[in-house]
Scaffold this active site. Structure first.
Site, mmCIF file in Angstrom:
data_model
loop_
_atom_site.group_PDB
_atom_site.id
_atom_site.type_symbol
_atom_site.label_atom_id
_atom_site.label_comp_id
_atom_site.label_asym_id
_atom_site.label_seq_id
_atom_site.Cartn_x
_atom_site.Cartn_y
_atom_site.Cartn_z
ATOM 1 N N ASP A 72 0.843 -1.198 0.000
ATOM 2 C CA ASP A 72 0.000 0.000 0.000
ATOM 3 C C ASP A 72 0.881 1.252 0.000
ATOM 4 O O ASP A 72 2.077 1.176 0.260
ATOM 5 C CB ASP A 72 -0.992 0.026 1.174
ATOM 6 C CG ASP A 72 -0.327 -0.322 2.478
ATOM 7 O OD1 ASP A 72 0.833 0.094 2.680
ATOM 8 O OD2 ASP A 72 -0.952 -1.018 3.307
ATOM 9 N N ASP A 74 1.352 5.148 1.339
ATOM 10 C CA ASP A 74 0.977 6.262 2.203
ATOM 11 C C ASP A 74 1.547 7.528 1.589
ATOM 12 O O ASP A 74 2.642 7.528 1.007
ATOM 13 C CB ASP A 74 1.545 6.066 3.612
ATOM 14 C CG ASP A 74 0.918 4.858 4.294
ATOM 15 O OD1 ASP A 74 -0.278 4.606 4.040
ATOM 16 O OD2 ASP A 74 1.620 4.172 5.043
ATOM 17 N N ASP A 148 9.594 6.169 12.737
ATOM 18 C CA ASP A 148 10.303 5.258 13.624
ATOM 19 C C ASP A 148 11.741 4.934 13.214
ATOM 20 O O ASP A 148 12.671 5.148 13.974
ATOM 21 C CB ASP A 148 9.472 3.986 13.873
ATOM 22 C CG ASP A 148 8.876 3.378 12.617
ATOM 23 O OD1 ASP A 148 9.223 3.840 11.506
ATOM 24 O OD2 ASP A 148 8.067 2.435 12.728
HETATM 25 P P1 ATP Z 1 4.168 -2.053 6.140
HETATM 26 O O1 ATP Z 1 4.797 -2.371 4.841
HETATM 27 O O2 ATP Z 1 4.122 -3.205 7.037
HETATM 28 O O3 ATP Z 1 2.856 -1.328 6.030
HETATM 29 P P2 ATP Z 1 5.105 0.482 7.015
HETATM 30 O O4 ATP Z 1 6.489 0.971 7.298
HETATM 31 O O5 ATP Z 1 4.376 1.111 5.888
HETATM 32 O O6 ATP Z 1 5.201 -1.068 6.829
HETATM 33 P P3 ATP Z 1 2.935 1.329 8.652
HETATM 34 O O7 ATP Z 1 2.495 0.779 9.959
HETATM 35 O O8 ATP Z 1 2.030 1.248 7.486
HETATM 36 O O9 ATP Z 1 4.314 0.607 8.352
HETATM 37 O O10 ATP Z 1 3.371 2.828 8.910
HETATM 38 C C1 ATP Z 1 3.646 3.747 7.852
HETATM 39 C C2 ATP Z 1 4.767 4.674 8.271
HETATM 40 O O11 ATP Z 1 4.363 5.459 9.394
HETATM 41 C C3 ATP Z 1 6.049 3.978 8.713
HETATM 42 O O12 ATP Z 1 6.861 3.666 7.619
HETATM 43 C C4 ATP Z 1 6.657 5.002 9.621
HETATM 44 O O13 ATP Z 1 7.291 6.022 8.881
HETATM 45 C C5 ATP Z 1 5.450 5.638 10.297
HETATM 46 N N1 ATP Z 1 5.085 4.947 11.564
HETATM 47 C C6 ATP Z 1 4.191 3.962 11.735
HETATM 48 N N2 ATP Z 1 4.099 3.581 13.010
HETATM 49 C C7 ATP Z 1 4.949 4.352 13.695
HETATM 50 C C8 ATP Z 1 5.301 4.464 15.066
HETATM 51 N N3 ATP Z 1 4.765 3.673 15.981
HETATM 52 N N4 ATP Z 1 6.217 5.414 15.400
HETATM 53 C C9 ATP Z 1 6.756 6.226 14.470
HETATM 54 N N5 ATP Z 1 6.475 6.156 13.178
HETATM 55 C C10 ATP Z 1 5.579 5.244 12.775
HETATM 56 MG MG MG Z 2 2.299 0.758 5.362
#
Ligand code: ATP
Ligand code: MG
Length: 453
Positions: A72, A74, A148
Protein backbone atom coordinates in the site's frame (compact mmCIF):
# COMPACT_ATOMS: atom_id res chain seq x y z
CA UNK A 1 21.89 19.04 28.25
CA UNK A 2 22.03 15.52 29.69
CA UNK A 3 20.31 14.15 26.61
CA UNK A 4 22.84 15.89 24.44
CA UNK A 5 25.63 14.31 26.48
CA UNK A 6 24.08 10.85 26.24
CA UNK A 7 23.59 11.27 22.53
CA UNK A 8 27.19 12.25 22.14
CA UNK A 9 28.34 9.18 24.05
CA UNK A 10 26.04 6.88 22.06
CA UNK A 11 26.90 8.61 18.83
CA UNK A 12 23.20 9.14 18.20
CA UNK A 13 22.16 11.91 15.88
CA UNK A 14 20.31 14.86 17.31
CA UNK A 15 16.62 14.05 17.25
CA UNK A 16 15.19 17.43 16.37
CA UNK A 17 15.52 16.57 12.73
CA UNK A 18 17.95 17.26 9.97
CA UNK A 19 16.56 20.15 8.02
CA UNK A 20 18.45 19.35 4.86
CA UNK A 21 17.81 15.95 3.43
CA UNK A 22 20.01 14.04 1.08
CA UNK A 23 18.38 14.36 -2.35
CA UNK A 24 18.77 11.44 -4.70
CA UNK A 25 17.87 11.34 -8.36
CA UNK A 26 16.68 8.29 -10.33
CA UNK A 27 20.20 7.10 -11.14
CA UNK A 28 21.22 7.20 -7.49
CA UNK A 29 18.19 5.58 -5.93
CA UNK A 30 17.38 3.20 -8.79
CA UNK A 31 13.62 3.03 -8.09
CA UNK A 32 11.69 1.34 -10.87
CA UNK A 33 8.78 3.72 -11.61
CA UNK A 34 6.71 0.73 -12.76
CA UNK A 35 6.45 -0.42 -9.14
CA UNK A 36 4.48 2.69 -8.27
CA UNK A 37 0.71 2.52 -8.29
CA UNK A 38 -1.14 4.87 -10.63
CA UNK A 39 -3.33 5.96 -7.76
CA UNK A 40 -0.33 7.02 -5.69
CA UNK A 41 0.82 9.15 -8.62
CA UNK A 42 -2.69 10.52 -9.00
CA UNK A 43 -2.87 11.61 -5.38
CA UNK A 44 0.56 13.24 -5.25
CA UNK A 45 -0.05 14.97 -8.59
CA UNK A 46 -3.46 16.32 -7.57
CA UNK A 47 -2.02 17.73 -4.35
CA UNK A 48 0.97 19.21 -6.16
CA UNK A 49 -1.22 20.74 -8.87
CA UNK A 50 -3.14 22.46 -6.08
CA UNK A 51 0.11 23.98 -4.84
CA UNK A 52 0.95 21.62 -2.00
CA UNK A 53 3.92 19.40 -1.32
CA UNK A 54 3.12 15.72 -1.64
CA UNK A 55 5.23 12.59 -1.43
CA UNK A 56 4.95 8.86 -1.19
CA UNK A 57 6.34 8.09 2.25
CA UNK A 58 7.31 5.44 4.77
CA UNK A 59 7.12 1.74 4.06
CA UNK A 60 6.29 2.24 0.39
CA UNK A 61 9.54 4.14 -0.28
CA UNK A 62 11.48 1.53 1.67
CA UNK A 63 9.95 -1.25 -0.41
CA UNK A 64 10.50 0.64 -3.69
CA UNK A 65 14.16 1.05 -2.80
CA UNK A 66 14.36 -2.66 -2.10
CA UNK A 67 12.80 -3.36 -5.51
CA UNK A 68 9.64 -4.76 -3.93
CA UNK A 69 6.16 -3.72 -5.04
CA UNK A 70 4.63 -1.96 -2.01
CA UNK A 71 1.38 -3.44 -0.75
CA UNK A 72 0.00 0.00 0.00
CA UNK A 73 0.99 3.60 -0.46
CA UNK A 74 0.98 6.26 2.20
CA UNK A 75 1.16 9.88 1.15
CA UNK A 76 2.53 12.78 3.21
CA UNK A 77 1.64 16.37 2.45
CA UNK A 78 1.67 19.86 3.89
CA UNK A 79 -2.03 20.27 3.01
CA UNK A 80 -4.33 20.01 6.02
CA UNK A 81 -6.89 17.20 6.09
CA UNK A 82 -9.64 19.67 5.13
CA UNK A 83 -7.62 20.98 2.19
CA UNK A 84 -6.82 17.43 1.07
CA UNK A 85 -10.41 16.24 1.31
CA UNK A 86 -11.62 19.00 -1.00
CA UNK A 87 -9.39 17.78 -3.83
CA UNK A 88 -10.83 14.28 -4.14
CA UNK A 89 -14.26 12.97 -4.91
CA UNK A 90 -14.13 10.07 -2.46
CA UNK A 91 -12.10 11.26 0.49
CA UNK A 92 -12.91 10.85 4.16
CA UNK A 93 -11.36 12.40 7.20
CA UNK A 94 -10.62 9.68 9.74
CA UNK A 95 -9.55 9.88 13.37
CA UNK A 96 -10.39 12.29 16.10
CA UNK A 97 -7.06 13.14 17.61
CA UNK A 98 -4.78 13.12 14.63
CA UNK A 99 -6.84 13.37 11.53
CA UNK A 100 -5.80 11.65 8.35
CA UNK A 101 -7.57 11.40 5.03
CA UNK A 102 -8.59 8.19 3.31
CA UNK A 103 -8.73 8.67 -0.44
CA UNK A 104 -10.54 5.91 -2.29
CA UNK A 105 -10.32 4.87 -5.92
CA UNK A 106 -12.57 1.86 -6.32
CA UNK A 107 -11.29 -0.67 -3.78
CA UNK A 108 -7.92 1.04 -3.50
CA UNK A 109 -7.40 3.09 -0.36
CA UNK A 110 -4.60 5.59 0.10
CA UNK A 111 -3.82 7.21 3.41
CA UNK A 112 -2.90 10.86 3.20
CA UNK A 113 -1.26 12.32 6.29
CA UNK A 114 -0.40 15.91 6.98
CA UNK A 115 3.22 16.41 8.14
CA UNK A 116 3.38 16.05 11.91
CA UNK A 117 5.18 18.46 14.22
CA UNK A 118 7.74 17.73 16.91
CA UNK A 119 6.26 19.31 20.00
CA UNK A 120 6.26 15.99 21.84
CA UNK A 121 7.75 17.55 24.98
CA UNK A 122 4.40 19.20 25.65
CA UNK A 123 2.25 16.26 24.53
CA UNK A 124 0.20 14.52 27.23
CA UNK A 125 1.81 11.28 28.38
CA UNK A 126 0.96 8.44 30.75
CA UNK A 127 3.01 7.81 33.89
CA UNK A 128 5.53 5.72 31.92
CA UNK A 129 6.12 8.40 29.32
CA UNK A 130 3.90 6.95 26.60
CA UNK A 131 2.55 9.71 24.41
CA UNK A 132 -1.22 9.73 24.63
CA UNK A 133 -2.04 12.45 22.14
CA UNK A 134 -0.08 14.22 19.54
CA UNK A 135 -1.96 16.22 17.05
CA UNK A 136 0.20 19.05 15.87
CA UNK A 137 1.00 19.65 12.25
CA UNK A 138 4.56 20.53 11.32
CA UNK A 139 7.24 20.84 8.68
CA UNK A 140 8.56 18.04 6.56
CA UNK A 141 11.82 17.61 8.46
CA UNK A 142 9.82 17.48 11.69
CA UNK A 143 7.61 14.81 10.19
CA UNK A 144 10.71 12.83 9.27
CA UNK A 145 12.08 12.87 12.81
CA UNK A 146 8.79 11.57 14.17
CA UNK A 147 8.96 8.42 12.09
CA UNK A 148 10.30 5.26 13.62
CA UNK A 149 13.26 3.96 11.60
CA UNK A 150 15.73 5.62 9.25
CA UNK A 151 14.55 3.33 6.44
CA UNK A 152 10.92 4.39 7.05
CA UNK A 153 11.63 8.12 6.97
CA UNK A 154 12.20 8.75 3.28
CA UNK A 155 9.98 10.66 0.86
CA UNK A 156 9.60 9.99 -2.85
CA UNK A 157 8.26 12.50 -5.31
CA UNK A 158 6.94 10.64 -8.36
CA UNK A 159 6.89 13.84 -10.46
CA UNK A 160 10.61 14.57 -10.17
CA UNK A 161 11.57 10.99 -9.31
CA UNK A 162 13.60 12.17 -6.36
CA UNK A 163 14.03 10.61 -2.93
CA UNK A 164 14.50 12.85 0.12
CA UNK A 165 16.44 11.09 2.85
CA UNK A 166 16.57 12.88 6.21
CA UNK A 167 18.16 10.26 8.44
CA UNK A 168 20.56 8.15 6.43
CA UNK A 169 17.89 5.68 5.37
CA UNK A 170 19.49 4.97 2.01
CA UNK A 171 22.79 4.03 3.61
CA UNK A 172 21.01 1.80 6.11
CA UNK A 173 18.99 0.10 3.38
CA UNK A 174 22.19 -0.66 1.55
CA UNK A 175 23.82 -1.97 4.71
CA UNK A 176 20.61 -3.82 5.64
CA UNK A 177 20.45 -2.21 9.05
CA UNK A 178 17.37 -1.38 11.04
CA UNK A 179 18.07 1.73 13.10
CA UNK A 180 15.64 3.75 15.14
CA UNK A 181 15.70 7.51 14.72
CA UNK A 182 16.77 9.45 17.82
CA UNK A 183 17.50 8.06 21.29
CA UNK A 184 16.14 4.51 21.37
CA UNK A 185 15.02 4.60 25.02
CA UNK A 186 13.06 7.79 24.44
CA UNK A 187 11.43 6.48 21.32
CA UNK A 188 10.36 3.21 22.99
CA UNK A 189 9.02 5.08 25.99
CA UNK A 190 6.96 7.39 23.77
CA UNK A 191 5.53 4.38 21.98
CA UNK A 192 6.42 0.86 23.16
CA UNK A 193 4.83 -0.68 20.05
CA UNK A 194 7.99 0.41 18.23
CA UNK A 195 9.75 -2.51 19.93
CA UNK A 196 7.39 -4.92 18.18
CA UNK A 197 7.95 -3.05 14.95
CA UNK A 198 11.71 -3.54 15.29
CA UNK A 199 11.13 -7.26 15.42
CA UNK A 200 8.70 -7.28 12.53
CA UNK A 201 10.85 -5.28 10.16
CA UNK A 202 14.10 -7.02 11.05
CA UNK A 203 12.53 -10.43 10.49
CA UNK A 204 10.54 -9.46 7.42
CA UNK A 205 13.33 -7.65 5.63
CA UNK A 206 16.12 -9.88 6.89
CA UNK A 207 17.92 -6.81 8.29
CA UNK A 208 20.29 -6.68 11.24
CA UNK A 209 19.20 -4.57 14.17
CA UNK A 210 21.61 -1.79 15.03
CA UNK A 211 23.16 -2.40 18.48
CA UNK A 212 21.89 0.82 20.06
CA UNK A 213 18.40 0.11 18.68
CA UNK A 214 18.37 -3.40 20.06
CA UNK A 215 20.10 -2.87 23.44
CA UNK A 216 17.26 -1.37 25.53
CA UNK A 217 14.50 -3.65 24.29
CA UNK A 218 14.80 -6.49 26.77
CA UNK A 219 14.66 -4.16 29.73
CA UNK A 220 11.91 -1.99 28.31
CA UNK A 221 9.76 -4.86 27.03
CA UNK A 222 7.29 -4.71 29.98
CA UNK A 223 6.19 -1.26 28.79
CA UNK A 224 4.15 -3.06 26.13
CA UNK A 225 1.76 -4.01 28.93
CA UNK A 226 0.60 -0.40 29.18
CA UNK A 227 -0.34 -0.15 25.52
CA UNK A 228 -4.06 -0.54 24.76
CA UNK A 229 -4.62 -4.16 23.81
CA UNK A 230 -6.34 -3.33 20.51
CA UNK A 231 -3.13 -1.73 19.30
CA UNK A 232 -0.98 -4.64 20.42
CA UNK A 233 -3.38 -6.92 18.62
CA UNK A 234 -3.07 -4.92 15.38
CA UNK A 235 0.67 -5.07 15.56
CA UNK A 236 0.71 -8.79 16.39
CA UNK A 237 -1.54 -9.41 13.44
CA UNK A 238 0.78 -7.48 11.12
CA UNK A 239 3.63 -9.50 12.52
CA UNK A 240 1.87 -12.80 11.95
CA UNK A 241 0.72 -11.79 8.46
CA UNK A 242 4.12 -10.49 7.42
CA UNK A 243 5.02 -13.63 5.49
CA UNK A 244 7.83 -14.11 8.03
CA UNK A 245 5.73 -15.03 11.03
CA UNK A 246 8.04 -17.79 12.11
CA UNK A 247 11.11 -15.61 11.93
CA UNK A 248 9.22 -12.86 13.76
CA UNK A 249 8.27 -15.11 16.65
CA UNK A 250 11.82 -16.38 16.97
CA UNK A 251 13.02 -12.80 17.00
CA UNK A 252 10.42 -11.88 19.64
CA UNK A 253 11.78 -14.60 21.87
CA UNK A 254 15.34 -13.53 21.21
CA UNK A 255 14.53 -9.97 22.23
CA UNK A 256 12.65 -11.15 25.32
CA UNK A 257 9.47 -9.58 24.02
CA UNK A 258 7.28 -12.64 24.18
CA UNK A 259 6.66 -12.70 27.93
CA UNK A 260 3.04 -12.10 28.64
CA UNK A 261 2.41 -10.93 25.09
CA UNK A 262 1.20 -14.27 23.92
CA UNK A 263 1.16 -16.63 26.88
CA UNK A 264 1.50 -19.49 24.45
CA UNK A 265 5.04 -18.42 23.71
CA UNK A 266 5.93 -18.64 27.36
CA UNK A 267 4.35 -21.98 28.05
CA UNK A 268 3.65 -23.83 24.90
CA UNK A 269 7.00 -23.64 23.19
CA UNK A 270 8.35 -25.82 25.98
CA UNK A 271 6.31 -28.77 24.75
CA UNK A 272 7.74 -30.52 21.69
CA UNK A 273 4.44 -31.39 19.99
CA UNK A 274 3.12 -27.87 20.53
CA UNK A 275 6.30 -26.35 19.16
CA UNK A 276 6.08 -28.55 16.12
CA UNK A 277 2.42 -27.69 15.64
CA UNK A 278 2.97 -23.93 15.90
CA UNK A 279 6.03 -24.07 13.70
CA UNK A 280 4.09 -25.92 11.02
CA UNK A 281 1.13 -23.56 11.33
CA UNK A 282 3.30 -20.50 10.92
CA UNK A 283 5.33 -22.02 8.11
CA UNK A 284 2.13 -22.83 6.22
CA UNK A 285 0.82 -19.30 6.84
CA UNK A 286 4.05 -17.80 5.51
CA UNK A 287 3.82 -20.05 2.47
CA UNK A 288 0.24 -19.02 1.77
CA UNK A 289 1.17 -15.37 2.00
CA UNK A 290 4.05 -15.82 -0.42
CA UNK A 291 1.69 -17.58 -2.81
CA UNK A 292 -0.74 -14.66 -2.57
CA UNK A 293 -3.42 -16.80 -0.89
CA UNK A 294 -5.60 -15.34 1.83
CA UNK A 295 -4.95 -16.18 5.46
CA UNK A 296 -7.56 -15.85 8.13
CA UNK A 297 -6.52 -14.35 11.46
CA UNK A 298 -8.97 -16.71 13.17
CA UNK A 299 -7.09 -19.71 11.80
CA UNK A 300 -3.77 -18.32 12.91
CA UNK A 301 -4.81 -17.56 16.44
CA UNK A 302 -6.70 -20.85 16.67
CA UNK A 303 -3.41 -22.56 15.86
CA UNK A 304 -1.36 -20.46 18.24
CA UNK A 305 -3.67 -21.15 21.14
CA UNK A 306 -4.66 -24.72 20.34
CA UNK A 307 -2.35 -26.41 22.79
CA UNK A 308 -3.68 -24.32 25.61
CA UNK A 309 -7.15 -25.42 24.62
CA UNK A 310 -6.00 -29.04 24.55
CA UNK A 311 -4.52 -28.76 28.00
CA UNK A 312 -7.66 -27.25 29.47
CA UNK A 313 -9.89 -29.64 27.54
CA UNK A 314 -8.11 -32.57 29.17
CA UNK A 315 -8.39 -30.93 32.58
CA UNK A 316 -12.13 -30.32 32.29
CA UNK A 317 -12.68 -33.90 31.22
CA UNK A 318 -10.56 -35.17 34.05
CA UNK A 319 -12.86 -33.18 36.32
CA UNK A 320 -15.81 -35.19 34.95
CA UNK A 321 -17.14 -32.97 32.19
CA UNK A 322 -18.35 -34.52 28.93
CA UNK A 323 -15.99 -34.19 25.98
CA UNK A 324 -17.84 -31.63 23.88
CA UNK A 325 -18.95 -29.28 26.67
CA UNK A 326 -15.43 -29.61 28.07
CA UNK A 327 -14.04 -28.39 24.77
CA UNK A 328 -16.36 -25.38 24.80
CA UNK A 329 -15.38 -24.56 28.36
CA UNK A 330 -11.71 -24.82 27.43
CA UNK A 331 -12.24 -22.51 24.45
CA UNK A 332 -14.03 -19.97 26.67
CA UNK A 333 -11.26 -20.03 29.24
CA UNK A 334 -8.49 -19.60 26.67
CA UNK A 335 -10.26 -16.81 24.79
CA UNK A 336 -11.07 -14.97 27.98
CA UNK A 337 -7.48 -15.12 29.17
CA UNK A 338 -6.37 -13.55 25.89
CA UNK A 339 -8.70 -10.59 25.79
CA UNK A 340 -6.65 -8.74 28.39
CA UNK A 341 -3.55 -8.74 26.29
CA UNK A 342 -4.74 -9.06 22.76
CA UNK A 343 -8.33 -7.88 22.49
CA UNK A 344 -9.23 -10.52 19.94
CA UNK A 345 -12.04 -9.20 17.84
CA UNK A 346 -15.38 -10.99 18.18
CA UNK A 347 -15.35 -12.31 14.64
CA UNK A 348 -11.87 -13.75 15.10
CA UNK A 349 -12.90 -15.31 18.40
CA UNK A 350 -15.91 -16.97 16.82
CA UNK A 351 -13.82 -18.29 13.92
CA UNK A 352 -11.39 -19.79 16.42
CA UNK A 353 -14.19 -21.43 18.33
CA UNK A 354 -15.58 -22.96 15.13
CA UNK A 355 -12.25 -24.39 14.12
CA UNK A 356 -11.67 -25.90 17.54
CA UNK A 357 -15.21 -27.23 17.90
CA UNK A 358 -14.95 -29.04 14.57
CA UNK A 359 -11.93 -31.08 15.62
CA UNK A 360 -13.68 -33.85 17.59
CA UNK A 361 -16.33 -34.00 14.88
CA UNK A 362 -13.70 -35.07 12.34
CA UNK A 363 -13.29 -38.22 14.33
CA UNK A 364 -16.89 -39.33 13.86
CA UNK A 365 -16.76 -40.98 10.52
CA UNK A 366 -20.12 -42.71 10.47
CA UNK A 367 -23.65 -41.99 9.29
CA UNK A 368 -24.54 -38.47 8.27
CA UNK A 369 -22.02 -36.67 10.47
CA UNK A 370 -19.24 -36.36 7.85
CA UNK A 371 -21.73 -34.99 5.28
CA UNK A 372 -22.92 -32.36 7.73
CA UNK A 373 -19.39 -31.39 8.54
CA UNK A 374 -18.58 -30.97 4.84
CA UNK A 375 -21.33 -28.36 4.62
CA UNK A 376 -20.00 -26.36 7.54
CA UNK A 377 -19.16 -22.85 6.42
CA UNK A 378 -15.75 -23.12 8.00
CA UNK A 379 -15.09 -26.69 6.87
CA UNK A 380 -12.03 -25.75 4.88
CA UNK A 381 -10.38 -23.99 7.81
CA UNK A 382 -11.28 -26.83 10.18
CA UNK A 383 -9.90 -29.38 7.72
CA UNK A 384 -6.65 -27.46 7.18
CA UNK A 385 -6.34 -27.34 10.94
CA UNK A 386 -6.88 -31.09 11.14
CA UNK A 387 -4.12 -31.67 8.59
CA UNK A 388 -1.74 -29.58 10.68
CA UNK A 389 -2.52 -31.71 13.70
CA UNK A 390 -1.78 -34.82 11.64
CA UNK A 391 1.45 -33.37 10.35
CA UNK A 392 2.54 -32.43 13.86
CA UNK A 393 2.00 -36.03 14.96
CA UNK A 394 -0.73 -35.06 17.35
CA UNK A 395 -3.22 -37.40 15.72
CA UNK A 396 -2.95 -40.27 13.28
CA UNK A 397 -2.21 -39.14 9.72
CA UNK A 398 -4.78 -41.68 8.48
CA UNK A 399 -7.64 -39.46 9.63
CA UNK A 400 -6.37 -36.55 7.55
CA UNK A 401 -6.01 -38.76 4.48
CA UNK A 402 -9.51 -40.12 4.99
CA UNK A 403 -10.95 -36.59 5.03
CA UNK A 404 -8.93 -35.55 2.01
CA UNK A 405 -10.42 -38.48 0.09
CA UNK A 406 -13.88 -37.89 1.48
CA UNK A 407 -13.90 -34.19 0.59
CA UNK A 408 -12.65 -34.87 -2.94
CA UNK A 409 -14.73 -38.00 -3.56
CA UNK A 410 -17.96 -38.42 -5.52
CA UNK A 411 -21.09 -39.93 -3.95
CA UNK A 412 -19.98 -43.55 -4.51
CA UNK A 413 -16.47 -42.96 -3.26
CA UNK A 414 -17.83 -41.30 -0.15
CA UNK A 415 -20.13 -44.21 0.58
CA UNK A 416 -17.22 -46.58 0.09
CA UNK A 417 -15.10 -44.58 2.51
CA UNK A 418 -17.85 -44.65 5.08
CA UNK A 419 -18.35 -48.37 4.58
CA UNK A 420 -14.67 -49.18 4.88
CA UNK A 421 -13.96 -49.20 8.58
CA UNK A 422 -11.67 -46.29 9.42
CA UNK A 423 -8.59 -47.45 11.23
CA UNK A 424 -9.38 -47.69 14.90
CA UNK A 425 -9.13 -44.56 16.95
CA UNK A 426 -7.31 -42.04 14.85
CA UNK A 427 -6.67 -39.77 17.77
CA UNK A 428 -3.61 -40.83 19.60
CA UNK A 429 -3.52 -37.99 22.05
CA UNK A 430 -7.15 -37.10 22.19
CA UNK A 431 -8.39 -36.94 25.77
CA UNK A 432 -10.46 -39.97 26.75
CA UNK A 433 -14.06 -39.37 25.97
CA UNK A 434 -16.24 -39.94 28.98
CA UNK A 435 -19.56 -39.31 27.42
CA UNK A 436 -21.29 -38.15 24.35
CA UNK A 437 -23.18 -35.04 23.74
CA UNK A 438 -24.42 -35.06 20.21
CA UNK A 439 -26.32 -31.84 20.36
CA UNK A 440 -23.39 -29.93 21.76
CA UNK A 441 -21.23 -31.39 19.04
CA UNK A 442 -23.32 -29.72 16.41
CA UNK A 443 -23.64 -26.34 18.08
CA UNK A 444 -20.45 -25.09 16.53
CA UNK A 445 -21.75 -21.80 15.26
CA UNK A 446 -21.37 -21.35 11.56
CA UNK A 447 -19.65 -18.02 11.48
CA UNK A 448 -19.99 -16.26 8.23
CA UNK A 449 -16.97 -14.81 6.50
CA UNK A 450 -13.87 -15.91 4.77
CA UNK A 451 -12.60 -19.40 5.22
CA UNK A 452 -8.97 -20.17 5.32
CA UNK A 453 -9.00 -21.08 1.68
P1 ATP B 1 4.17 -2.05 6.14
O1 ATP B 1 4.80 -2.37 4.84
O2 ATP B 1 4.12 -3.20 7.04
O3 ATP B 1 2.86 -1.33 6.03
P2 ATP B 1 5.10 0.48 7.01
O4 ATP B 1 6.49 0.97 7.30
O5 ATP B 1 4.38 1.11 5.89
O6 ATP B 1 5.20 -1.07 6.83
P3 ATP B 1 2.93 1.33 8.65
O7 ATP B 1 2.50 0.78 9.96
O8 ATP B 1 2.03 1.25 7.49
O9 ATP B 1 4.31 0.61 8.35
O10 ATP B 1 3.37 2.83 8.91
C1 ATP B 1 3.65 3.75 7.85
C2 ATP B 1 4.77 4.67 8.27
O11 ATP B 1 4.36 5.46 9.39
C3 ATP B 1 6.05 3.98 8.71
O12 ATP B 1 6.86 3.67 7.62
C4 ATP B 1 6.66 5.00 9.62
O13 ATP B 1 7.29 6.02 8.88
C5 ATP B 1 5.45 5.64 10.30
N1 ATP B 1 5.08 4.95 11.56
C6 ATP B 1 4.19 3.96 11.73
N2 ATP B 1 4.10 3.58 13.01
C7 ATP B 1 4.95 4.35 13.70
C8 ATP B 1 5.30 4.46 15.07
N3 ATP B 1 4.76 3.67 15.98
N4 ATP B 1 6.22 5.41 15.40
C9 ATP B 1 6.76 6.23 14.47
N5 ATP B 1 6.47 6.16 13.18
C10 ATP B 1 5.58 5.24 12.78
MG1 MG C 1 2.30 0.76 5.36
Amino acid sequence: MINKFIRKILGVKKSTGNKNPLVLGPKEHGIDPKLLSNNAIRVTQTLQDAGYKAFVVGGAVRDLLLGVKPKDFDIATNATPEQTKKLFRRAFIIGKRFQIVHVMFGQDLLEVTTFRGTTLADAPKDEHGRVLRDNTFGLQHEDAVRRDFTINAMYYDPATQTVLDYHGGIADIRKKILRIIGVPEERYREDPVRMLRVVRFAARLGFNIDDATSAPIEEMAPLINNVPSARVFDEMLKLLMSGQALACLMQLRKQGLHHGLLPLLDVVLKQPVATKFITLALASTDKRIHEGKPVSPGFLFAALLWHQVLEKWTAYQAAGEYAIPALHLAADAVLEAQTDKLALQRKIGSDMRDIWAMQPRFERRTGKTPYKLLEHLRFRAGYDFLLLRCEAGEIDAEIGRWWTDFAAGDADQREALLAAKPAAGGAKKRPARRGRNRSAASTATAASGDSNE
